[in-house]
Design a protein around this motif. Structure first.
Motif, PDB file in Angstrom:
ATOM      1  N   ALA A  56      -2.355  -2.024   2.955  1.00 54.88           N
ATOM      2  CA  ALA A  56      -2.798  -1.919   4.344  1.00 54.88           C
ATOM      3  C   ALA A  56      -2.737  -0.462   4.792  1.00 54.88           C
ATOM      4  O   ALA A  56      -1.774   0.243   4.490  1.00 54.88           O
ATOM      5  CB  ALA A  56      -1.922  -2.784   5.240  1.00 54.88           C
ATOM      6  N   PRO A  57      -3.769  -0.009   5.503  1.00 48.61           N
ATOM      7  CA  PRO A  57      -3.782   1.384   5.942  1.00 48.61           C
ATOM      8  C   PRO A  57      -2.871   1.606   7.141  1.00 48.61           C
ATOM      9  O   PRO A  57      -2.579   0.676   7.893  1.00 48.61           O
ATOM     10  CB  PRO A  57      -5.240   1.612   6.328  1.00 48.61           C
ATOM     11  N   ASP A  58      -2.454   2.850   7.317  1.00 43.16           N
ATOM     12  CA  ASP A  58      -1.719   3.270   8.507  1.00 43.16           C
ATOM     13  C   ASP A  58      -2.766   3.612   9.555  1.00 43.16           C
ATOM     14  O   ASP A  58      -3.511   4.585   9.397  1.00 43.16           O
ATOM     15  CB  ASP A  58      -0.852   4.490   8.180  1.00 43.16           C
ATOM     16  N   THR A  59      -2.873   2.814  10.601  1.00 44.76           N
ATOM     17  CA  THR A  59      -3.938   2.997  11.593  1.00 44.76           C
ATOM     18  C   THR A  59      -3.807   4.291  12.381  1.00 44.76           C
ATOM     19  O   THR A  59      -4.748   4.700  13.043  1.00 44.76           O
ATOM     20  CB  THR A  59      -3.994   1.808  12.570  1.00 44.76           C
ATOM     21  N   SER A  60      -2.655   4.963  12.292  1.00 42.46           N
ATOM     22  CA  SER A  60      -2.483   6.219  13.028  1.00 42.46           C
ATOM     23  C   SER A  60      -2.977   7.426  12.239  1.00 42.46           C
ATOM     24  O   SER A  60      -3.048   8.531  12.775  1.00 42.46           O
ATOM     25  CB  SER A  60      -1.014   6.418  13.405  1.00 42.46           C
ATOM     26  N   VAL A  61      -3.328   7.228  10.976  1.00 42.87           N
ATOM     27  CA  VAL A  61      -3.808   8.327  10.129  1.00 42.87           C
ATOM     28  C   VAL A  61      -5.336   8.314  10.163  1.00 42.87           C
ATOM     29  O   VAL A  61      -5.952   7.290   9.875  1.00 42.87           O
ATOM     30  CB  VAL A  61      -3.295   8.164   8.679  1.00 42.87           C
ATOM     31  N   PRO A  62      -5.971   9.448  10.510  1.00 40.35           N
ATOM     32  CA  PRO A  62      -7.435   9.469  10.652  1.00 40.35           C
ATOM     33  C   PRO A  62      -8.196   9.069   9.388  1.00 40.35           C
ATOM     34  O   PRO A  62      -9.103   8.252   9.439  1.00 40.35           O
ATOM     35  CB  PRO A  62      -7.752  10.909  11.041  1.00 40.35           C
ATOM     36  N   VAL A  63      -7.847   9.643   8.257  1.00 39.56           N
ATOM     37  CA  VAL A  63      -8.500   9.301   6.985  1.00 39.56           C
ATOM     38  C   VAL A  63      -7.437   9.334   5.896  1.00 39.56           C
ATOM     39  O   VAL A  63      -6.648  10.267   5.826  1.00 39.56           O
ATOM     40  CB  VAL A  63      -9.637  10.291   6.632  1.00 39.56           C
ATOM     41  N   GLN A  64      -7.417   8.290   5.074  1.00 44.97           N
ATOM     42  CA  GLN A  64      -6.423   8.205   4.008  1.00 44.97           C
ATOM     43  C   GLN A  64      -7.019   7.480   2.813  1.00 44.97           C
ATOM     44  O   GLN A  64      -7.931   6.674   2.973  1.00 44.97           O
ATOM     45  CB  GLN A  64      -5.181   7.474   4.504  1.00 44.97           C
ATOM     46  N   PRO A  65      -6.516   7.770   1.626  1.00 50.85           N
ATOM     47  CA  PRO A  65      -7.025   7.068   0.440  1.00 50.85           C
ATOM     48  C   PRO A  65      -6.680   5.581   0.521  1.00 50.85           C
ATOM     49  O   PRO A  65      -5.621   5.198   1.001  1.00 50.85           O
ATOM     50  CB  PRO A  65      -6.273   7.716  -0.720  1.00 50.85           C
ATOM     51  N   ALA A  66      -7.593   4.752   0.062  1.00 51.64           N
ATOM     52  CA  ALA A  66      -7.315   3.327  -0.087  1.00 51.64           C
ATOM     53  C   ALA A  66      -6.716   3.146  -1.478  1.00 51.64           C
ATOM     54  O   ALA A  66      -7.176   3.765  -2.441  1.00 51.64           O
ATOM     55  CB  ALA A  66      -8.600   2.522   0.048  1.00 51.64           C
ATOM     56  N   THR A  67      -5.679   2.328  -1.565  1.00 47.65           N
ATOM     57  CA  THR A  67      -5.013   2.148  -2.853  1.00 47.65           C
ATOM     58  C   THR A  67      -4.854   0.671  -3.191  1.00 47.65           C
ATOM     59  O   THR A  67      -4.543  -0.140  -2.331  1.00 47.65           O
ATOM     60  CB  THR A  67      -3.620   2.816  -2.871  1.00 47.65           C
ATOM     61  N   ALA A  68      -5.068   0.367  -4.452  1.00 45.55           N
ATOM     62  CA  ALA A  68      -4.829  -0.986  -4.946  1.00 45.55           C
ATOM     63  C   ALA A  68      -3.318  -1.174  -5.101  1.00 45.55           C
ATOM     64  O   ALA A  68      -2.608  -0.248  -5.482  1.00 45.55           O
ATOM     65  CB  ALA A  68      -5.539  -1.202  -6.274  1.00 45.55           C
ATOM     66  N   THR A  69      -2.850  -2.345  -4.796  1.00 41.71           N
ATOM     67  CA  THR A  69      -1.446  -2.669  -4.993  1.00 41.71           C
ATOM     68  C   THR A  69      -1.232  -3.065  -6.459  1.00 41.71           C
ATOM     69  O   THR A  69      -2.187  -3.202  -7.224  1.00 41.71           O
ATOM     70  CB  THR A  69      -1.038  -3.855  -4.094  1.00 41.71           C
ATOM     71  N   ASP A  70       0.017  -3.266  -6.817  1.00 39.67           N
ATOM     72  CA  ASP A  70       0.310  -3.737  -8.181  1.00 39.67           C
ATOM     73  C   ASP A  70      -0.398  -5.066  -8.437  1.00 39.67           C
ATOM     74  O   ASP A  70      -0.936  -5.275  -9.525  1.00 39.67           O
ATOM     75  CB  ASP A  70       1.822  -3.901  -8.388  1.00 39.67           C
ATOM     76  N   ALA A  71      -0.409  -5.933  -7.434  1.00 45.20           N
ATOM     77  CA  ALA A  71      -1.079  -7.226  -7.591  1.00 45.20           C
ATOM     78  C   ALA A  71      -2.583  -7.036  -7.784  1.00 45.20           C
ATOM     79  O   ALA A  71      -3.210  -7.738  -8.579  1.00 45.20           O
ATOM     80  CB  ALA A  71      -0.816  -8.112  -6.367  1.00 45.20           C
ATOM     81  N   GLY A  72      -3.163  -6.076  -7.073  1.00 42.55           N
ATOM     82  CA  GLY A  72      -4.588  -5.801  -7.215  1.00 42.55           C
ATOM     83  C   GLY A  72      -4.921  -5.257  -8.598  1.00 42.55           C
ATOM     84  O   GLY A  72      -5.902  -5.696  -9.228  1.00 42.55           O
ATOM     85  N   ARG A  73      -4.093  -4.343  -9.095  1.00 43.56           N
ATOM     86  CA  ARG A  73      -4.324  -3.809 -10.435  1.00 43.56           C
ATOM     87  C   ARG A  73      -4.145  -4.897 -11.491  1.00 43.56           C
ATOM     88  O   ARG A  73      -4.895  -4.969 -12.462  1.00 43.56           O
ATOM     89  CB  ARG A  73      -3.413  -2.607 -10.690  1.00 43.56           C
ATOM     90  N   ALA A  74      -3.165  -5.767 -11.292  1.00 42.90           N
ATOM     91  CA  ALA A  74      -2.935  -6.863 -12.243  1.00 42.90           C
ATOM     92  C   ALA A  74      -4.127  -7.807 -12.272  1.00 42.90           C
ATOM     93  O   ALA A  74      -4.546  -8.261 -13.337  1.00 42.90           O
ATOM     94  CB  ALA A  74      -1.660  -7.613 -11.885  1.00 42.90           C
ATOM     95  N   LEU A  75      -4.695  -8.086 -11.110  1.00 41.22           N
ATOM     96  CA  LEU A  75      -5.856  -8.969 -11.055  1.00 41.22           C
ATOM     97  C   LEU A  75      -7.024  -8.369 -11.829  1.00 41.22           C
ATOM     98  O   LEU A  75      -7.756  -9.073 -12.508  1.00 41.22           O
ATOM     99  CB  LEU A  75      -6.265  -9.211  -9.595  1.00 41.22           C
ATOM    100  N   LEU A  76      -7.187  -7.052 -11.762  1.00 39.55           N
ATOM    101  CA  LEU A  76      -8.291  -6.398 -12.471  1.00 39.55           C
ATOM    102  C   LEU A  76      -8.124  -6.455 -13.991  1.00 39.55           C
ATOM    103  O   LEU A  76      -9.111  -6.412 -14.713  1.00 39.55           O
ATOM    104  CB  LEU A  76      -8.418  -4.927 -12.033  1.00 39.55           C
ATOM    105  N   THR A  77      -6.881  -6.549 -14.454  1.00 36.65           N
ATOM    106  CA  THR A  77      -6.663  -6.584 -15.900  1.00 36.65           C
ATOM    107  C   THR A  77      -6.816  -7.988 -16.473  1.00 36.65           C
ATOM    108  O   THR A  77      -6.877  -8.136 -17.692  1.00 36.65           O
ATOM    109  CB  THR A  77      -5.265  -6.031 -16.287  1.00 36.65           C
ATOM    110  N   THR A  78      -6.889  -8.984 -15.608  1.00 33.40           N
ATOM    111  CA  THR A  78      -7.071 -10.358 -16.065  1.00 33.40           C
ATOM    112  C   THR A  78      -8.522 -10.770 -15.858  1.00 33.40           C
ATOM    113  O   THR A  78      -8.991 -10.838 -14.745  1.00 33.40           O
ATOM    114  CB  THR A  78      -6.158 -11.339 -15.319  1.00 33.40           C
ATOM    115  N   GLY A  79      -9.214 -10.985 -16.904  1.00 35.66           N
ATOM    116  CA  GLY A  79     -10.583 -11.462 -16.875  1.00 35.66           C
ATOM    117  C   GLY A  79     -11.445 -10.690 -16.018  1.00 35.66           C
ATOM    118  O   GLY A  79     -12.391 -10.746 -15.486  1.00 35.66           O
TER     119      GLY A  79
END
Length: 83
Positions: A60-83
């Motif tokens: 989840a982004p920090d809404t007080s920061v004007p622009v920030q990198p979006a990052t995958a979580t560990d769960a998101g990276r794990a999902l990408l490695t499965t099928g």
């Protein structure tokens, strides 16, 4: 009884957006409703971006920061490695 992990099913569109986030191609523009930028352009399907955050696959982004990198979580990276 221990909590069992819940399987998450994502669409092809959601998986593609998650891959773009994981590849470092995405940023969040802050504000009351953050906007996901892909290669500098606003994501046309904001509901997909919101769902990835709600599922815990993208941090989840920090809404007080004007622009920030979006990052995958560990769960998101794990999902990408499965099928």
């Amino acid at each position: 009884m221990a909590d069992m992990p819940v399987a998450v099913t994502v669409s092809g569109r959601e998986r593609a957006l998650l891959r773009a986030v994981d590849a470092g191609r995405c940023q969040f523009r802050g504000g009351c409703e953050p906007v996901l930028l892909v290669d500098g352009l606003a994501c046309a399907d904001s509901s997909v971006a919101r769902r990835l955050v709600d599922l815990g696959l993208v941090a989840a982004p920090d809404t007080s920061v004007p622009v920030q990198p979006a990052t995958a979580t560990d769960a998101g990276r794990a999902l990408l490695t499965t099928g």
